[in-house]
Every structure is written in structure tokens, then in C-alpha cells.
Design a protein around this motif. Sequence first.
Motif, PDB file in Angstrom:
ATOM      1  N   UNK A  79       0.830  -1.206   0.000  1.00 31.19           N
ATOM      2  CA  UNK A  79       0.000   0.000   0.000  1.00 31.19           C
ATOM      3  C   UNK A  79       0.866   1.258   0.000  1.00 31.19           C
ATOM      4  N   UNK A  80       1.970   1.207   0.747  1.00 33.31           N
ATOM      5  CA  UNK A  80       2.842   2.389   0.833  1.00 33.31           C
ATOM      6  C   UNK A  80       3.583   2.646  -0.488  1.00 33.31           C
ATOM      7  N   UNK A  81       3.910   1.569  -1.200  1.00 35.82           N
ATOM      8  CA  UNK A  81       4.672   1.714  -2.451  1.00 35.82           C
ATOM      9  C   UNK A  81       3.753   1.694  -3.674  1.00 35.82           C
ATOM     10  N   UNK A  82       2.443   1.745  -3.410  1.00 38.22           N
ATOM     11  CA  UNK A  82       1.457   1.652  -4.503  1.00 38.22           C
ATOM     12  C   UNK A  82       1.730   2.739  -5.559  1.00 38.22           C
ATOM     13  N   UNK A  83       1.697   2.323  -6.786  1.00 36.13           N
ATOM     14  CA  UNK A  83       1.938   3.278  -7.871  1.00 36.13           C
ATOM     15  C   UNK A  83       3.396   3.355  -8.268  1.00 36.13           C
ATOM     16  N   UNK A  84       4.279   2.823  -7.422  1.00 36.68           N
ATOM     17  CA  UNK A  84       5.712   2.892  -7.708  1.00 36.68           C
ATOM     18  C   UNK A  84       6.318   1.515  -7.943  1.00 36.68           C
ATOM     19  N   UNK A  85       5.557   0.477  -7.655  1.00 33.24           N
ATOM     20  CA  UNK A  85       6.064  -0.881  -7.837  1.00 33.24           C
ATOM     21  C   UNK A  85       4.913  -1.796  -8.267  1.00 33.24           C
ATOM     22  N   UNK A  86       5.253  -2.797  -9.034  1.00 36.34           N
ATOM     23  CA  UNK A  86       4.239  -3.764  -9.447  1.00 36.34           C
ATOM     24  C   UNK A  86       3.908  -4.653  -8.241  1.00 36.34           C
ATOM     25  N   UNK A  87       2.699  -4.504  -7.735  1.00 35.97           N
ATOM     26  CA  UNK A  87       2.340  -5.194  -6.488  1.00 35.97           C
ATOM     27  C   UNK A  87       2.309  -6.721  -6.639  1.00 35.97           C
ATOM     28  N   UNK A  88       2.227  -7.210  -7.886  1.00 36.49           N
ATOM     29  CA  UNK A  88       2.217  -8.663  -8.094  1.00 36.49           C
ATOM     30  C   UNK A  88       3.517  -9.301  -7.599  1.00 36.49           C
ATOM     31  N   UNK A  89       4.617  -8.554  -7.745  1.00 31.61           N
ATOM     32  CA  UNK A  89       5.905  -9.084  -7.257  1.00 31.61           C
ATOM     33  C   UNK A  89       5.855  -9.313  -5.753  1.00 31.61           C
ATOM     34  N   UNK A  90       5.278  -8.338  -5.069  1.00 32.94           N
ATOM     35  CA  UNK A  90       5.200  -8.432  -3.608  1.00 32.94           C
ATOM     36  C   UNK A  90       4.267  -9.580  -3.197  1.00 32.94           C
ATOM     37  N   UNK A  91       3.176  -9.752  -3.961  1.00 36.20           N
ATOM     38  CA  UNK A  91       2.260 -10.872  -3.687  1.00 36.20           C
ATOM     39  C   UNK A  91       2.990 -12.206  -3.854  1.00 36.20           C
ATOM     40  N   UNK A  92       3.760 -12.269  -4.934  1.00 38.91           N
ATOM     41  CA  UNK A  92       4.506 -13.503  -5.228  1.00 38.91           C
ATOM     42  C   UNK A  92       5.511 -13.806  -4.115  1.00 38.91           C
ATOM     43  N   UNK A  93       6.234 -12.760  -3.688  1.00 35.79           N
ATOM     44  CA  UNK A  93       7.217 -12.933  -2.601  1.00 35.79           C
ATOM     45  C   UNK A  93       6.497 -13.418  -1.341  1.00 35.79           C
ATOM     46  N   UNK A  94       5.343 -12.825  -1.085  1.00 36.35           N
ATOM     47  CA  UNK A  94       4.555 -13.176   0.095  1.00 36.35           C
ATOM     48  C   UNK A  94       4.156 -14.661   0.066  1.00 36.35           C
ATOM     49  N   UNK A  95       3.660 -15.108  -1.082  1.00 41.28           N
ATOM     50  CA  UNK A  95       3.219 -16.508  -1.212  1.00 41.28           C
ATOM     51  C   UNK A  95       4.411 -17.460  -1.051  1.00 41.28           C
ATOM     52  N   UNK A  96       5.498 -17.128  -1.748  1.00 41.00           N
ATOM     53  CA  UNK A  96       6.690 -17.991  -1.679  1.00 41.00           C
ATOM     54  C   UNK A  96       7.196 -18.070  -0.235  1.00 41.00           C
ATOM     55  N   UNK A  97       7.182 -16.922   0.444  1.00 41.49           N
ATOM     56  CA  UNK A  97       7.677 -16.904   1.824  1.00 41.49           C
ATOM     57  C   UNK A  97       6.811 -17.783   2.736  1.00 41.49           C
TER      58      UNK A  97
ATOM     59  N   UNK B  29      17.217  -3.372  -7.017  1.00 41.70           N
ATOM     60  CA  UNK B  29      16.129  -3.800  -7.913  1.00 41.70           C
ATOM     61  C   UNK B  29      14.858  -2.979  -7.665  1.00 41.70           C
ATOM     62  N   UNK B  30      14.551  -2.782  -6.371  1.00 40.26           N
ATOM     63  CA  UNK B  30      13.373  -1.976  -6.024  1.00 40.26           C
ATOM     64  C   UNK B  30      13.556  -0.544  -6.544  1.00 40.26           C
ATOM     65  N   UNK B  31      14.782  -0.009  -6.367  1.00 42.13           N
ATOM     66  CA  UNK B  31      15.091   1.359  -6.792  1.00 42.13           C
ATOM     67  C   UNK B  31      14.870   1.515  -8.303  1.00 42.13           C
ATOM     68  N   UNK B  32      15.345   0.507  -9.059  1.00 41.66           N
ATOM     69  CA  UNK B  32      15.184   0.564 -10.519  1.00 41.66           C
ATOM     70  C   UNK B  32      13.697   0.554 -10.907  1.00 41.66           C
ATOM     71  N   UNK B  33      12.950  -0.264 -10.176  1.00 40.50           N
ATOM     72  CA  UNK B  33      11.500  -0.324 -10.428  1.00 40.50           C
ATOM     73  C   UNK B  33      10.853   1.035 -10.121  1.00 40.50           C
TER      74      UNK B  33
END
Lengths: 216, 260
Positions: A79-97, B29-33
Motif C-alpha cells: 500500500x505504501x509503495x502503490x503506484x511505484x512498484x508492481x504489487x504482483x511481485x510483492x504478492x509472489x514474494x509473500x506466497x513464496x515466503x 532492484x526496487x530502486x530501478x523499479x
Amino acid sequence: MSWLVFFATNVIILVVSAYVIVFYSKLYQEFRVIGVYVLLALAIQIPSYLMGVNQMNNMFFLHIYVPSSFVILTEFYKKSLKGFINSRWLDLISIVFVLFSILNSIFIQSIDTFNSYALTLECLLIVIYSLSLFILLLNSTAKDEKRSILGSLLWVNSGLFIYHTINLFLSYFGDLLTTFSSVNFRLSWIMHSFIYIAQFSCILIGLWKLPKKLIS
Amino acid sequence: METAQEVDFLTILVPLAGIILIITVGVILMYLQFQRSIFRQELANEELKSLHQKQLLQRTIEVQEQERKRIAMDLHDELGAILSISRMQLLQLESQDEISKEDIGPVRDLIENTLASTRRISHELMPLQLEKLGLENALLSLLTKAKESGEIESNIAISESCDELPWMVELGLYRIFSELINNTIKHADATTIEISILLEDGQLFCRYSDNGKGINLDTSVTGLGMQSVENRIDALQGSWEYGDRSSGGFFARIRIPLNK
């Protein structure tokens, strides 16, 4: 001395939880997630403290706490990085973790032992997230977007960064420290309590500093 | 028990270096994104800004054209018609052998009407009261007209430090308030208008409010009057906000920097 630190840990978590319960409906989206994180910590802290006092093994709670807190904190950063990062990556990391954490609890570090692998990985990822948020907030475009909640965001992120950075090293060196003596093990838990207090103090300040317009 | 000597220094340092490396790579990587997202956002903002400027320009031209059309209609309908009648009457008088005072009377009346119309049109083009009496009196004159047309009471407060404002600022403010008053008379069904202008720290803080029906923000965005106000504020490098008052009615707050 150690009982005082553990007592302070319980007090701070109770105070922050009370604040979250009272103001939960009025909190901004990002901070509602932090509210859930605080309540999860309370839900884990109380039974594990009571079991610890009664000399019972409470490591089971840590095996629940680590993946749950990671999922919640990932949501906060999403939510904090919304608009600046593809949230799907974070979802994927979350699931894998979560999968890793479950497999770790079943096959590598059983539920009655300290799950240092999952904890170390959690801390590592949260440190990456928090550092990234700090870097993002150096940019004027991002700063402008978050201007109204910037102070609160920095306080909460600082708390998470401090806790997870030190906890990363504590969990990493944990095995090593305990090989020398049980005193080191106890000292590492006292140290952990200190950073736990620091984390929740920062979160409390962050929530407290939320603009009044948002809490209205 | 394992002793300190038995702990291999490398077994601690290598994984630790690995952790630090992972953190560094992760953050990079995050920074580049972020960079990509920020670049995209800034590009979108620039496009939006450019579009807004184009719209403003278009609106300015529309307002100018509307004003020209209005002046043309005033000249044609009022002056043109009266002058045509005057010409006809003069032609009639020319054909007469003897001209009495009574014959000249209607022509004189028509010329006086023409003069009054000319005065009104020129007054609308460039308010004489503003030039001669200053902003406060010019606004008072507008408010007096508002009272005559719709029985609207008014309060005006201008700080003494506003006595010598730059001409373009005075003219801009006069036009802005004129438009706002006009809107209140036409649409608001209000009974009071309040205007205040304060000069502080090199900035003009103006406030306009009425106790009418308030504003429909959806339709006002496209209204030419409000666009004209926005254009004038932009031309003065100022900013403004407007909306409904909590107690009912319309409000507008305008800030104009004077030291630019």
C-alpha cells in the motif's frame, strides 16, 4: 532487570493495541494494516508470555507469527509503495515466503524449535522493503504524493527497519551465541525485547502523528 | 560444547556478506523499479500539465471571442439601431423646409441615448470608476448594482495596505469579483455577498462568499464564467479554491503573489 524489560514489552504492546482498537476505523489504509500487525503481535504476545512464565515451550507461536506478520507487513509496503512498484511481485514474494515458512516448520525446524531460517528471511525481506521505502521517499514526486502522511510513514518505517535489522543479526547470530552459553541466549532475548519496544514506540508515534484530518 | 576457537571465522562472515549482498541487490532492484514508475508518472504529469495549458488557452480564446461577440451585438443592436433611426429622422428634417425646436427634440433624445449606450459599453470594456476611484469604490459600485438588481446586501473589507496595488492586479481583481457577483445574481438566489481583501507578506488574500444555493462543482468546471476567473487568476500567477460553505452558499479563496 530482565522481568522489567519483558513487562515493558507487554505494556507497550497493550498501549499501541488500545490505540489501534480505539482509532482503527479512522485510520488511513496503510495504517490499518499496521493496526492489524499490532493486534497480531498482541494476540501472539499474551499466550506466548503466559506459556513462557509457566516454563512451557512457546516456539509454536513464533512459527505462526513469522509468516503472518510477513504477509501483513508486505501488505503495508504494498500500500505504501502503490503506484511505484508492481504489487504482483510483492504478492509472489509473500506466497513464496509463506510456503517456505510452512515447509521449514514441517521438515527443517520443527514447531517446538526456534525458526531462525524463516525469521532471518523475513527480516531480510522487510529490511529490503523498508530501505526501499526510505529511498522512494527521497524522491520529490513520491514525497508529494505521501505528503499528508509522510511523518507517520517515516516513523512506522523507522520502527520496522530498526526492529528487523537488529533482529536479522540476532536471529542470524542466535545459533552461534547460544553455543557459547545460555546467558548469551537470555541476553539476546532481552536485546530482542528492547528492539521490540523501540519498534512499537515508533509505530505508536507514527499513528499518533497522523494528520487530524485523516482521523476525523 | 563448541569453543570460540572452533568457530570458523569464514563461516560467519561469508553468509553475513551474502545477506548484505542480498539486501543491496534487493534495494537496487526496487530502486530501478521505482525509477521506471516515477519516470512514467512524471511523464503523465507533464502531459496532463500540457493538456491543461492547451485547455486554458482554448478557454481564453473562447472567452475573448464571447466578449467580442457581446461587444459586437451591443454596438449593432444599441448604437447601430439608434444611429439608423437618428439618420432617418435627420433625413426627414432635411426634406422639411422649416425646422422647429420640437422637430429637433427626438433627434437630440436619440443622440443622448447613443451617448448613454456608448458610456455603458465603454464602462464595461474598461471600468472608469476603477481608474478614477480605485478598486474599493469600483467594487462598491458593482455591489450597489447587485443590490439594485436583486436586493442583495453586501459587506466589503479591504485592508488599507491595498490602496496602491499594481494596475493589472486591480483590473484582474475587479474582473474576477465582477464575474463572481454576476454569478451570484444570476444563479445563487442569495441575499448577502461578502468580500474581503488582505495584503500580507507580499501576498493578496481575497475571499468572496455568498449565502445562496452554493455551487454544482460538476457543471461549474465547464462554465465559461468560472473558466474566465481561473484564467485571470492564472494570468496573475495566483491560485484559488472554491466550493460550498459548510453553513450554505458559495465561497472562493484567492491568493495572488505581488512580489513576482
